[in-house]
Enzyme design. Structure first.
Site, PDB file in Angstrom:
ATOM      1  CB  SER A  29     -38.068  -3.791 -12.309  1.00  0.00           C
ATOM      2  OG  SER A  29     -36.723  -3.554 -11.930  1.00  0.00           O
ATOM      3  CG  ASP A  57     -31.801   1.256 -15.932  1.00  0.00           C
ATOM      4  OD1 ASP A  57     -32.927   1.716 -16.186  1.00  0.00           O
ATOM      5  OD2 ASP A  57     -31.521   0.037 -16.063  1.00  0.00           O
ATOM      6  CB  SER A  86     -31.467   0.628 -20.223  1.00  0.00           C
ATOM      7  OG  SER A  86     -32.104  -0.561 -19.930  1.00  0.00           O
TER       8      SER A  86
HETATM    9  C1  LIG Z   1     -34.057   2.821 -22.014  1.00  0.00           C
HETATM   10  O1  LIG Z   1     -33.634   1.750 -22.825  1.00  0.00           O
HETATM   11  C2  LIG Z   1     -34.254   0.509 -22.513  1.00  0.00           C
HETATM   12  C3  LIG Z   1     -33.608  -0.559 -23.361  1.00  0.00           C
HETATM   13  O2  LIG Z   1     -33.584  -0.200 -24.696  1.00  0.00           O
HETATM   14  C4  LIG Z   1     -35.752   0.625 -22.747  1.00  0.00           C
HETATM   15  O3  LIG Z   1     -36.387  -0.583 -22.378  1.00  0.00           O
HETATM   16  C5  LIG Z   1     -36.311   1.763 -21.896  1.00  0.00           C
HETATM   17  O4  LIG Z   1     -37.678   1.936 -22.172  1.00  0.00           O
HETATM   18  C6  LIG Z   1     -35.551   3.045 -22.189  1.00  0.00           C
HETATM   19  N1  LIG Z   1     -36.001   4.087 -21.289  1.00  0.00           N
HETATM   20  C7  LIG Z   1     -36.395   5.261 -21.729  1.00  0.00           C
HETATM   21  C8  LIG Z   1     -36.731   6.261 -20.687  1.00  0.00           C
HETATM   22  O5  LIG Z   1     -36.501   5.552 -22.901  1.00  0.00           O
END
Ligand SMILES: *[C@@H]1O[C@H](CO)[C@@H](O)[C@H](O)[C@H]1NC(C)=O
Ligand SMILES: *[C@@H]1O[C@H](CO)[C@@H](O)[C@H](O)[C@H]1NC(C)=O
Ligand SMILES: *[C@@H]1O[C@H](CO)[C@@H](O)[C@H](O)[C@H]1NC(C)=O
Ligand SMILES: *[C@@H]1O[C@H](CO)[C@@H](O)[C@H](O)[C@H]1NC(C)=O
Ligand SMILES: *[C@@H]1O[C@H](CO)[C@@H](O)[C@H](O)[C@H]1NC(C)=O
Ligand SMILES: *[C@@H]1O[C@H](CO)[C@@H](O)[C@H](O)[C@H]1NC(C)=O
Ligand SMILES: *[C@@H]1O[C@H](CO)[C@@H](O)[C@H](O)[C@H]1NC(C)=O
Length: 350
Positions: free
Chosen positions: A171, A29, A61
Site C-alpha cells: 500500500s 482493490d 476499495s
Molecule cells: C478507489 O476508492 C478509494 C476509496 O474511495 C480511493 O481511495 C481510491 O483512490 C479509488 N481508486 C481509484 C483507482 O479510483
C-alpha cells in the site's frame, strides 16, 4: 529459489538454463486499470518474471475479505477507464495484454477466480500454483489490525495465503492515476511500484532453491510513505499493532447520519500486542515518519497458548466435552488433513 527453465534444445544438448523467473499472480482493490499495479507489473515483467494480473473490473476499495461473485455473465456497465465496454464478459482480459485480467467481483473473489478459472483454463503450465501473490500498491496506506480486516488489498492477499500461496500486500500514499496517464517513469505511481518491486526482489533473492518465499500461512504487509523521488526509503521491520487506528462513528445531528473518524486517543484494544515481537514499532507510526513499514502476519488468528487463553477456555469448562471425559476420543487436537484434499503441495512442508 531457483526456478529452472528447461529448454528442450539445451536439455537435449545436455545443457540446462537456470533463471530466477518466478510465477507471480497480482491483484488489488483499485481496479485492473490502476497505474500503480500496471507499473508494478511492468517492472516485474522487465525483470523476467512470469506475471498475471487478475483484479477487479471497477474500484472495489474497502471490501476486505468479502468474496462476492458477479451474478451476471456480462458487465452491465463499462470497466474502469473504459478499457472494456458494457456487455463484455464478467471475466476477461485487457484487449492489449492477455496477461492482464479483470473480473466483476471483490478483490478476494478475484483471487479465487484467478486460481480456479483464469490460471487453470488459460495458463495451465502454472498448475494453478503461483510462487507468489502480490497486491497493490494500493492508493492509501493500510496499517493496523482494524484496516487489515477492511482493506481489499489485504483481503485479496489473505485469500491467496488461505490457498497456500505466499502473499505480500503493498500500500502506498499516492493518489489514484490511470495507467493511461503514466507517460514517464518519474511519477509517484512508478516510484511506489519501484519500492514494491525492490521488496519482492529482496524476498526472491533471499529464497533458496526448493524453498517457499514465505512459510505456510504467512503474509507480509508493506506500507509506503509519500515519495518525492525514485530514491528507495529506509525499510523498517514493524508489527501491525502499535499506534494503530480504529474507527469512531461521528454523528451529524443535522443530517442524522454518521461518518467515520479515527478514535482519539488511540484505542488499547486495536493496539494490544499479543502475538509477535512487542518491541517492534507499529507500522502506522513508522509510515507517518516517512519510512517503509514491513510487518509479518499469519492467518492463524487463534490466540496463542498462554495463561490468558487458558483462562478464557476455562470459563466454558462446564459446557465442553472435555470436562465430561478425557476428551481424547471425541476429537483430536490436530486433525490430519486427508490426502488429496488440498490442491497444492505446500501444506506438509511449512
Ligand atoms: C478507489 O476508492 C478509494 C476509496 O474511495 C480511493 O481511495 C481510491 O483512490 C479509488 N481508486 C481509484 C483507482 O479510483
Ligand atoms: C491499446 O493499444 C492501442 C495502441 O497502443 C491504444 O491506442 C489503445 O488505447 C490501447 N487500448 C487500451 C484499452 O489500453
Ligand atoms: C454477453 O457476452 C457474450 C460474450 O461476449 C455475448 O455473446 C452476449 O451477447 C452478451 N450478452 C449480453 C446480454 O450482453
Ligand atoms: C512525468 O509525468 C508527470 C505526470 O505523471 C509529470 O508531472 C512530470 O512533469 C513528468 N516528468 C517528466 C520528467 O517528464
Ligand atoms: C536481487 O538480486 C539481483 C541480482 O543479483 C540484484 O541486482 C538486486 O540488486 C537484488 N535486489 C535486492 C533488493 O536484493
Ligand atoms: C452535517 O450535515 C449537514 C447536512 O447534510 C451538512 O451541511 C454539514 O456539513 C454536516 N456537518 C459536518 C461536520 O459534516
Ligand atoms: C478416555 O475415556 C474413555 C471413555 O470415555 C476411555 O475408554 C479411555 O480409556 C480414556 N482414556 C484415557 C487415556 O484415560
Amino acid at each position: 529459489m531457483r526456478f529452472e527453465l528447461f529448454n528442450a534444445l539445451t536439455a537435449a544438448l545436455g545443457l540446462v538454463w537456470t533463471t530466477d523467473a518466478a510465477k507471480i499472480l497480482m491483484g488489488n482493490d483499485d481496479g485492473f486499470g490502476s497505474g500503480n499495479i500496471r507499473e508494478f507489473y511492468r517492472l516485474l515483467k522487465e525483470a523476467g518474471h512470469d506475471v498475471i494480473i487478475v483484479a477487479p473490473v471497477i474500484n472495489q476499495s474497502g471490501q476486505g475479505g468479502r468474496s462476492d461473485f458477479s451474478t451476471s455473465a456480462n458487465l452491465t456497465g463499462p470497466s474502469q477507464y473504459n478499457i472494456v465496454p458494457a456487455g463484455s464478459p464478467a471475466v476477461g482480459s485487457d484487449p492489449n495484454d492477455s496477461h492482464i485480467w479483470y473480473y466483476n467481483g471483490t478483490p478476494a473473489a478475484c483471487t479465487f477466480v484467478a486460481l480456479d478459472y483464469v490460471l487453470p483454463r488459460y495458463f495451465p503450465d502454472w498448475n494453478a500454483a503461483p510462487d507468489l501473490f502480490v497486491a497493490g500498491p494500493n492508493y492509501g496506506t493500510n496499517a493496523g489490525p482494524f484496516v487489515y480486516t477492511l482493506a481489499g488489498t489485504l483481503g485479496a492477499t489473505y485469500s491467496a495465503i488461505s490457498r497456500s500461496i505466499p502473499g505480500i500486500a503493498f500500500s502506498a500514499s499516492n493518489t489514484a492515476v490511470s495507467y493511461a496517464d503514466i507517460k514517464n517513469t518519474s511519477n509517484p505511481a512508478t516510484w511506489a511500484a519501484q519500492v514494491s518491486f525492490n521488496i519482492v526482489e529482496a524476498f526472491l533473492n533471499a529464497t533458496g532453491e526448493e524453498q517457499e518465499v514465505l512459510p505456510l500461512g504467512y503474509g507480509v504487509n508493506v506500507n509506503i510513505p509519500p515519495l518525492t523521488s525514485s530514491e528507495m526509503p529506509e525499510v523498517v521491520k514493524t508489527r501491525l499493532t502499535g499506534d494503530a487506528e480504529t474507527d469512531v462513528a461521528v454523528y451529524n445531528a443535522t443530517s442524522k447520519t454518521f461518518t467515520w473518524g479515527n478514535v482519539e486517543p488511540k484505542a488499547a484494544g486495536v493496539n494490544a500486542c499479543i502475538n509477535g515481537d512487542c518491541k517492534l514499532p507499529g507500522e502506522t507510526y513508522v509510515v507517518k515518519g516517512g519510512k517503509v513499514s514491513l510487518s509479518v502476519f499469519t492467518i492463524d488468528y487463534d490466540a496463542p497458548e498462554m495463561a490468558y487463553t487458558e483462562d478464557v477456555f476455562a470459563k466454558v469448562d462446564s459446557l465442553t466435552e472435555e470436562s465430561k471425559g478425557n476428551g481424547t476420543e471425541t476429537y483430536r487436537k490436530r486433525r490430519a488433513v486427508p490426502a488429496g484434499k488440498l490442491l497444492y503441495g505446500r501444506d506438509n512442508t511449512a
